[in-house]
Design a protein around this motif. Structure first.
Motif, PDB file in Angstrom:
ATOM      1  N   ILE A 285       0.700  -1.186   0.053  1.00 25.19           N
ATOM      2  CA  ILE A 285       0.129   0.198   0.102  1.00 25.19           C
ATOM      3  C   ILE A 285       0.991   1.213   0.091  1.00 25.19           C
ATOM      4  CG2 ILE A 285      -1.689   1.323   1.363  1.00 25.19           C
ATOM      5  CD1 ILE A 285      -3.073  -1.370   2.154  1.00 25.19           C
ATOM      6  N   ARG A 286       1.903   1.224   0.708  1.00 29.81           N
ATOM      7  CA  ARG A 286       2.846   2.296   0.921  1.00 29.81           C
ATOM      8  C   ARG A 286       3.438   2.632  -0.527  1.00 29.81           C
ATOM      9  NH1 ARG A 286       7.171   0.860   4.413  1.00 29.81           N
ATOM     10  NH2 ARG A 286       5.489   0.427   5.807  1.00 29.81           N
ATOM     11  N   ASP A 287       3.949   1.687  -1.117  1.00 31.82           N
ATOM     12  CA  ASP A 287       4.615   1.713  -2.369  1.00 31.82           C
ATOM     13  C   ASP A 287       3.514   2.309  -3.649  1.00 31.82           C
ATOM     14  OD1 ASP A 287       7.059   0.660  -1.379  1.00 31.82           O
ATOM     15  OD2 ASP A 287       6.539  -1.080  -2.216  1.00 31.82           O
ATOM     16  N   GLU A 288       2.488   1.574  -3.414  1.00 36.33           N
ATOM     17  CA  GLU A 288       1.232   1.914  -4.414  1.00 36.33           C
ATOM     18  C   GLU A 288       0.967   3.824  -4.226  1.00 36.33           C
ATOM     19  OE1 GLU A 288      -2.082  -0.089  -3.627  1.00 36.33           O
ATOM     20  OE2 GLU A 288      -1.310  -1.982  -4.835  1.00 36.33           O
ATOM     21  N   LYS A 289       1.045   4.054  -2.897  1.00 37.16           N
ATOM     22  CA  LYS A 289       0.792   5.526  -2.787  1.00 37.16           C
ATOM     23  C   LYS A 289       2.048   6.398  -3.205  1.00 37.16           C
ATOM     24  CE  LYS A 289      -2.328   5.251   1.343  1.00 37.16           C
ATOM     25  NZ  LYS A 289      -2.459   5.509   2.819  1.00 37.16           N
ATOM     26  N   LYS A 290       3.094   5.867  -3.088  1.00 38.38           N
ATOM     27  CA  LYS A 290       4.374   6.536  -3.541  1.00 38.38           C
ATOM     28  C   LYS A 290       4.367   6.489  -4.877  1.00 38.38           C
ATOM     29  CE  LYS A 290       9.362   6.272  -2.523  1.00 38.38           C
ATOM     30  NZ  LYS A 290      10.439   5.818  -2.194  1.00 38.38           N
ATOM     31  N   ALA A 291       4.057   5.492  -5.693  1.00 39.68           N
ATOM     32  CA  ALA A 291       4.029   5.772  -7.107  1.00 39.68           C
ATOM     33  C   ALA A 291       2.907   6.529  -7.488  1.00 39.68           C
ATOM     34  CB  ALA A 291       3.548   4.136  -7.559  1.00 39.68           C
ATOM     35  N   LYS A 292       1.804   6.510  -7.029  1.00 39.30           N
ATOM     36  CA  LYS A 292       0.624   7.579  -7.589  1.00 39.30           C
ATOM     37  C   LYS A 292       1.472   8.968  -7.347  1.00 39.30           C
ATOM     38  CE  LYS A 292      -3.461   5.010  -6.729  1.00 39.30           C
ATOM     39  NZ  LYS A 292      -4.722   4.957  -5.844  1.00 39.30           N
ATOM     40  N   ARG A 293       1.890   9.216  -5.974  1.00 40.70           N
ATOM     41  CA  ARG A 293       2.528  10.569  -5.587  1.00 40.70           C
ATOM     42  C   ARG A 293       3.700  10.863  -6.937  1.00 40.70           C
ATOM     43  NH1 ARG A 293       4.990  10.736  -0.365  1.00 40.70           N
ATOM     44  NH2 ARG A 293       3.861   8.799  -0.351  1.00 40.70           N
ATOM     45  N   GLU A 294       4.157  10.257  -7.243  1.00 42.69           N
ATOM     46  CA  GLU A 294       5.543  10.304  -8.201  1.00 42.69           C
ATOM     47  C   GLU A 294       5.103  10.539  -9.566  1.00 42.69           C
ATOM     48  OE1 GLU A 294       8.443   7.364  -7.997  1.00 42.69           O
ATOM     49  OE2 GLU A 294       9.087   8.027  -5.938  1.00 42.69           O
ATOM     50  N   ALA A 295       3.834   9.705  -9.917  1.00 41.73           N
ATOM     51  CA  ALA A 295       3.245   9.864 -11.323  1.00 41.73           C
ATOM     52  C   ALA A 295       2.385  11.182 -11.144  1.00 41.73           C
ATOM     53  CB  ALA A 295       2.235   8.486 -11.318  1.00 41.73           C
ATOM     54  N   SER A 296       1.855  11.711 -10.237  1.00 42.05           N
ATOM     55  CA  SER A 296       1.057  12.870 -10.444  1.00 42.05           C
ATOM     56  C   SER A 296       1.904  14.117 -10.383  1.00 42.05           C
ATOM     57  CB  SER A 296       0.278  12.941  -9.218  1.00 42.05           C
ATOM     58  OG  SER A 296       0.858  13.202  -8.133  1.00 42.05           O
ATOM     59  N   THR A 297       3.320  13.929  -9.621  1.00 43.46           N
ATOM     60  CA  THR A 297       4.096  15.330  -9.631  1.00 43.46           C
ATOM     61  C   THR A 297       4.831  15.142 -11.027  1.00 43.46           C
ATOM     62  OG1 THR A 297       6.046  13.790  -8.915  1.00 43.46           O
ATOM     63  CG2 THR A 297       4.346  15.067  -7.398  1.00 43.46           C
ATOM     64  N   HIS A 298       5.044  14.194 -11.968  1.00 44.23           N
ATOM     65  CA  HIS A 298       5.767  14.200 -13.199  1.00 44.23           C
ATOM     66  C   HIS A 298       4.644  14.528 -14.341  1.00 44.23           C
ATOM     67  CE1 HIS A 298       8.955  12.920 -10.669  1.00 44.23           C
ATOM     68  NE2 HIS A 298       9.354  12.087 -11.424  1.00 44.23           N
TER      69      HIS A 298
END
Length: 60
Positions: free
Chosen positions: A47-60
């Motif tokens: 879950i933590r990795d999914e949230k981190k990936a979403k955050r990185e995808a939304s900032t790029h």
């Protein structure tokens, strides 16, 4: 009271019963909580990795 064969069978029964009892105690107190705890920790990492990936995808 018992013939020798019956006595050996009774001892084998008691041995198997006792081993089964202690195996169940061991599984209930150590193995199952360890298994559940490990699976929960793995799920939290996912879950933590999914949230981190979403955050990185939304900032790029």
């Amino acid at each position: 009271m018992f013939d020798f064969d019956q006595y050996l069978g009774f001892l084998a029964f008691l041995t198997i019963l006792t081993l089964g009892f202690w195996l169940m105690i061991f599984l209930i107190t150590f193995v199952i909580p360890y298994w559940i705890g490990g699976s929960l920790m793995e799920r939290m990492k996912e879950i933590r990795d999914e949230k981190k990936a979403k955050r990185e995808a939304s900032t790029h």
